[in-house]
Structure formats: structure tokens, C-alpha cells
Scaffold this active site. Sequence first.
Site, mmCIF file in Angstrom:
data_model
loop_
_atom_site.group_PDB
_atom_site.id
_atom_site.type_symbol
_atom_site.label_atom_id
_atom_site.label_comp_id
_atom_site.label_asym_id
_atom_site.label_seq_id
_atom_site.Cartn_x
_atom_site.Cartn_y
_atom_site.Cartn_z
ATOM 1 N N GLN A 233 -9.962 -4.045 7.356
ATOM 2 C CA GLN A 233 -8.352 -3.605 8.305
ATOM 3 C C GLN A 233 -8.913 -1.705 8.514
ATOM 4 O O GLN A 233 -8.199 -1.185 9.473
ATOM 5 C CB GLN A 233 -7.062 -2.993 7.732
ATOM 6 C CG GLN A 233 -6.288 -4.806 7.082
ATOM 7 C CD GLN A 233 -5.180 -4.318 6.630
ATOM 8 O OE1 GLN A 233 -4.321 -3.971 7.461
ATOM 9 N NE2 GLN A 233 -5.134 -4.159 4.922
ATOM 10 N N ASP B 102 -4.235 8.301 2.369
ATOM 11 C CA ASP B 102 -3.407 7.003 2.839
ATOM 12 C C ASP B 102 -4.605 6.204 3.904
ATOM 13 O O ASP B 102 -5.250 7.435 5.012
ATOM 14 C CB ASP B 102 -1.879 7.082 3.269
ATOM 15 C CG ASP B 102 -1.616 5.281 3.692
ATOM 16 O OD1 ASP B 102 -1.926 4.551 3.163
ATOM 17 O OD2 ASP B 102 -0.172 6.081 4.446
ATOM 18 N N GLU B 103 -3.992 5.733 4.337
ATOM 19 C CA GLU B 103 -4.891 4.493 4.748
ATOM 20 C C GLU B 103 -6.677 5.461 4.966
ATOM 21 O O GLU B 103 -7.441 5.869 6.434
ATOM 22 C CB GLU B 103 -4.271 4.708 6.858
ATOM 23 C CG GLU B 103 -3.305 4.283 6.574
ATOM 24 C CD GLU B 103 -3.255 2.991 6.908
ATOM 25 O OE1 GLU B 103 -4.113 2.175 6.392
ATOM 26 O OE2 GLU B 103 -2.231 1.967 7.209
ATOM 27 N N LYS C 125 0.810 -1.059 -0.098
ATOM 28 C CA LYS C 125 -0.423 0.327 0.193
ATOM 29 C C LYS C 125 1.188 1.228 -0.078
ATOM 30 O O LYS C 125 0.779 1.937 -1.179
ATOM 31 C CB LYS C 125 -0.655 -0.333 1.661
ATOM 32 C CG LYS C 125 -1.741 1.305 1.542
ATOM 33 C CD LYS C 125 -2.155 1.315 2.634
ATOM 34 C CE LYS C 125 -1.254 0.780 4.122
ATOM 35 N NZ LYS C 125 -0.359 2.138 4.141
ATOM 36 N N THR C 126 1.561 1.743 0.803
ATOM 37 C CA THR C 126 2.468 2.647 1.288
ATOM 38 C C THR C 126 3.539 2.586 -0.265
ATOM 39 O O THR C 126 4.031 3.563 -0.689
ATOM 40 C CB THR C 126 2.879 2.711 2.144
ATOM 41 O OG1 THR C 126 2.346 2.347 3.190
ATOM 42 C CG2 THR C 126 3.844 3.796 2.628
ATOM 43 N N ARG D 231 -0.362 -10.116 10.224
ATOM 44 C CA ARG D 231 1.030 -9.804 10.623
ATOM 45 C C ARG D 231 2.346 -11.291 10.682
ATOM 46 O O ARG D 231 3.350 -10.143 10.791
ATOM 47 C CB ARG D 231 1.000 -8.994 12.257
ATOM 48 C CG ARG D 231 0.334 -7.860 12.445
ATOM 49 C CD ARG D 231 0.397 -6.630 11.497
ATOM 50 N NE ARG D 231 -0.649 -6.933 10.385
ATOM 51 C CZ ARG D 231 -1.321 -5.788 8.894
ATOM 52 N NH1 ARG D 231 -0.117 -5.647 9.532
ATOM 53 N NH2 ARG D 231 -1.781 -6.082 8.910
#
Length: 634
Positions: free
Chosen positions: A265, A234-235, A33-34, A595
Site C-alpha cells: 500500500q 503507523d503507516e 491495522k489501526t 476499498r
Amino acid sequence: MSRILNDLDQYQQLAVVQTDGPVLILAGAGSGKTRVLTYKVAYLIAKGIKPSEIIAVTFTNKAANEMKERVRKLIVNSKLLIDKKDQNHSLLTIHDLPYVGTFHAFCAKVLRVDGKYIGIPSGYLIYDSDDSLTLVKRIMKDANISTKIYKPSSIRAAISSAKNEMVDNIAYRDIARSPFGKTVLEVYEIYQKELQTIGACDFDDLLLKTVGLFEKVPQILEKYSSKYKYVLVDEYQDVNTVQYILTKQLASKYGNLTVVGDASQAIYSFRGANFRNILNFENDFLNAKVFNLEQNYRSTKNILTAANSIISKNTSHPVLNLWTKKQVGERISIYNAQNEIDEANFILERIVTSSKPLSNFAVLYRTNAQSRNIEEAFLHGNIPYRIYGGIRFYERKEIKDVLAYLRLIANPADSISRTRIEKLGKGRLKKFEELKQKIDINVIASEAKQSRKKDRHVESDSTRDDKSSLKPLELIGKVLEATEYLKLIDDGTEQGLQRVENVKELKSVASEFENLSTLLENIALMEGKVAPEGSFEEKGKNFVTLMTLHAAKGLEFENVFIVGMEEGLFPHSRSMLDPAEIEEERRLAYVGMTRAKQKLYLSYASQRLYFGSKSANLVSRFIVDIPEELISAI
């Protein structure tokens, strides 16, 4: 540009090269994503877009700094950046990077320059949460509002929540109907007048006032929406109402808005985040392009399949079907512990017998209070650990407060504990002193002279030579009741609830001892075993990471343990009656599981000592959701 795109897979490339118009990138866990967001910034610059025309916003300083550094390195590696001494001005200098920062930092900057149009001086002060709470307390005192009936922290939280929903003190008049709501309104209106008089904004005002500035002064909105031709967020699943509106305002002129997120998420509703903003994106922007990033670069196939089997039960949002080219990997290990001590010892044994570095391991739990058993096992086993985003159990303020009461009972001459208690309020101290008079101090103090048995689990009643002597568990109960300490720390926020749970978990510690002196001695020895944070740094950061599931988002580890997988604990009892909250708990399980890169352990206890009492809960529905062929019972 080709140098930039070569580092991306085909799906990431499609998302990056779609620069114009509204773009929604649904990026699953571990899908880069980033990476996509930062590469898109670099791609825009490579296309000839001026860095000053690009803005990328996120939620935390850490995330913003990481993104900023990634963008800088990308530009350097792509040969788009030159040394400022170079005369080739067609390229960029280090000072020509785009704006990358948090929502709050951006708004603070806007108000410094243009806040004057709505009465905010350029030298305005920014009140942090402590400053705001202090002001609320003073207002309540001056207005003779009982802090026993209405907690200042609850009032402050209500004001913050209102601002995040774009409800100022004027609009709040229409919704203040209950006694609590009317009290909030009274404080809210004085609070805003005080801030204006002082020339200050609180953290929530930074966003609310900026949105208000853009609405009230069209030429200022025109200034910033014209300046930033490309807006990246973002997010996006974590934005609240005021952030949502601010984002739309910034992109209102050119419509080049790229948002990245994943509804699966979305785990921060208690902070005001609303994942439905991501669901409404296509309605808000009818010509939006949507890209799904479903290839996971982090976890094994078994871990992803197990995580997908859990999150697929949610129906209120789209669920990405994660896949990977990585190996199948080990099955998910499920451990049915006898109790919480067996659970902690199991984790300790797995880590100790492994040849892998301690930094490869993380232990995740639903509530802060659950760290206590894991910490004690690690301390006894001499395993270095770090609480990520938190504080060790016996160092938490609420635990120290309650222990100060107990220590003053055991030793009335303990001036340090008395000083700590005095800071909690004169009225609370008076009630505690009255309680002390009812307790047979001589009997309790005499315990210190008696021989102490080393094994805390095998104390006999012989150490209690008088029926008037109270067990530590009973003492804590009486202290909490007399001082109303739980009311002091429970402000109705998620943090307040965590503090209450921590104090209740101290009861679990107390229940294992027959007398106060032995309890306090054991805790002192436990505190003495805790190494300073710096010593872990000196060992090359080779320590196990402990954290709540909420704190784990955005991180990854080779091996992950998720403990307390029981109904009522995870999913949490507070969510059991609300389908929407159960779905958020399911998203939290999904985040926790994804994770893990190589190995995932899930554990539950047949019987657990929790909050000072023993309980036997059913195994979590999240374990039941995992197909049997993916599970290996230990």
C-alpha cells in the site's frame, strides 16, 4: 488485559502482546491495522506502563485524532480510566493519556522546549507552504533570478525535497551541479538565513531541526529517548528519510519500537515516502519480531482474490496473501464503455437504479481531471456528490483562471474576470491584451445575440458567420500559448501536474462547442447546478463520494467504481517506462480495489475524449491480470 485481548483475533493478539523489542507488523488492507496499534497502546497501559512513557506517531491530524479517540475509548471501556474527582490514584485520569500525534506536531513541541540549544527561540514562527513560497519569491526577486526560467514553486519543492532527505543548505553545495541545482543552492542558503533572522521554521525544518538537535546535543536525545520507553509508528511504509531517522533516534535507548505498515500500500513516493524502509527494518533491528496480519475484515473473497492477482505481479516487496471468512460475493463487474460519456452514464444508471443509500457508493479515478465527466453526469441526473480531499472541477483555481480569460474575451467589460487575471501578473495580462487585439472580438461577441441551440452536441457551423471567428478549443490554445499559463502552474510537483491536466481537460469541454458564448453559458449553468457543501450535510450526508485513488487510502465503501482502466491512463503514461513506477501503479490499483466491501466495478472506454483529443487505448493490464472466473462482463 484479557478484556482488551478478547476483542482481537489470534494473529492480532500475538502482535499486541509482543511489547518489548523491535516489532514489525505487516498489516494487509482491511486487516485491522489501526485497531492493533491502538489496542497495543491500551495493552501497554494495562501492563502498568505509564502513559507518559508511550508515544504513537502517524502522518495526518485526522489519523492522529482518530487514534487518540480510539485509545481513550479503549481505556475507558477497559475500566483503566477514572474521573479526576476519584481518589483512587492508582488508576488513570483523562489527562494521563499517552502522546498521540503527527511527526510534525511532536517535533514542533520538542523545538518549543529545547530548540534553544541550536539557536531556535521558544517563540519561533512556523511557516506554512504559502509563507515559504512567498519568501522564496522575494528572495528570487531581490537576487534578480528570473521567475520565467526558474519557477519559485519548483525551487521551493526542491528545497523541501532536500530537507526530507536530510540535505541542509551546507550539504546541498556538494550536489548542486546543474544550472537549476546551483540556483536552488543560491536561494536555499539565503532562505535559511532569512528564516533564522525572522526566528522561523518551515514545516520541513520541524523534522530536520529536531533530528539535528538530537544529533548535536546528546543530552537532549537522552532526555526524549529515556522519556519514551515505547515508540509506535503507523503507516511505516510512508515514512521518508528524516522521519525514518527520527524514529530510530526515539527508540535508540530502549529499542521498544513497533511499526505497522504494508509495502503493498505504498503509493506516495512523490511525497518522498520510501517503502524500502519497511523492507530494511529487519536489517536495522536484527532481533526484530515480524507479524503478518492477512485476515481481511472488509471485502468479499472475490474482491480479495482479484486484488491479490494484481499485486502478486510485484517483485520488489513482500506481498501478503489476504484471506477472509466473509462470503464469496459477486464477481468483479467489467464495463467496456463506448466513450467517457457512456462510462459516466453507466455509473449514474447503476446508482440510480439501486435501492442502496448514495453514501454506499464511491467513484475512484487515477487523475483529478477525470472527475469532470462524472460530475457532469451527476449534476444532470441530480445526484448529490462530494469530492473527497479535493475541489469540484469548475471550482478549481486553474479552471477559473482560464475561464476568466475566455469571459474577458467574450465580454471586455467583465471587471471580475479582469481583476482575477491581473492577479496572475502584469506581464501575463499585457500578453493577453496583445492577443485580444488579434482576435475579431466583434464577431465573437455577436454570437451572444444569435439563437442558441439547447443541445450542445448538435451545434452547426451557421453560428460562425466569419472565418476569423475562432472555436473555443482554438481560443484556449492561443490563450495558454500567449500567457504561458501552463508554465505558471506546472511547478514539477504532483500537484502541478494535476493542475496542468485539469486545464487540458477543459479543452475536452471546449471541443464540444462551436462558439464561445455557448460554451460559457453551458459552464455557467453547470456551475449553477452545484449545491453548496452544506446542503449535503443537511441531507444526512447521503451523497456519492468521488476521489482520486491516492485519496482513497484508509477508506472503505460498500460499492466502488474504478473508472478509466486503460493503458496510459491507469497505469498512467508517466509510469510506463519505469518498472518501479509501474509497480507503484499496481499498488495503487490494489489499494483502490480493496476499498470495496461488497461490489467492485471496473470500467474502460473504447474511445475517450481526454485533454481535448480522442484516443483509443488498450484495456489496462490490471484488468487483464484478473482471472476470468472472477469477472462478469456487462
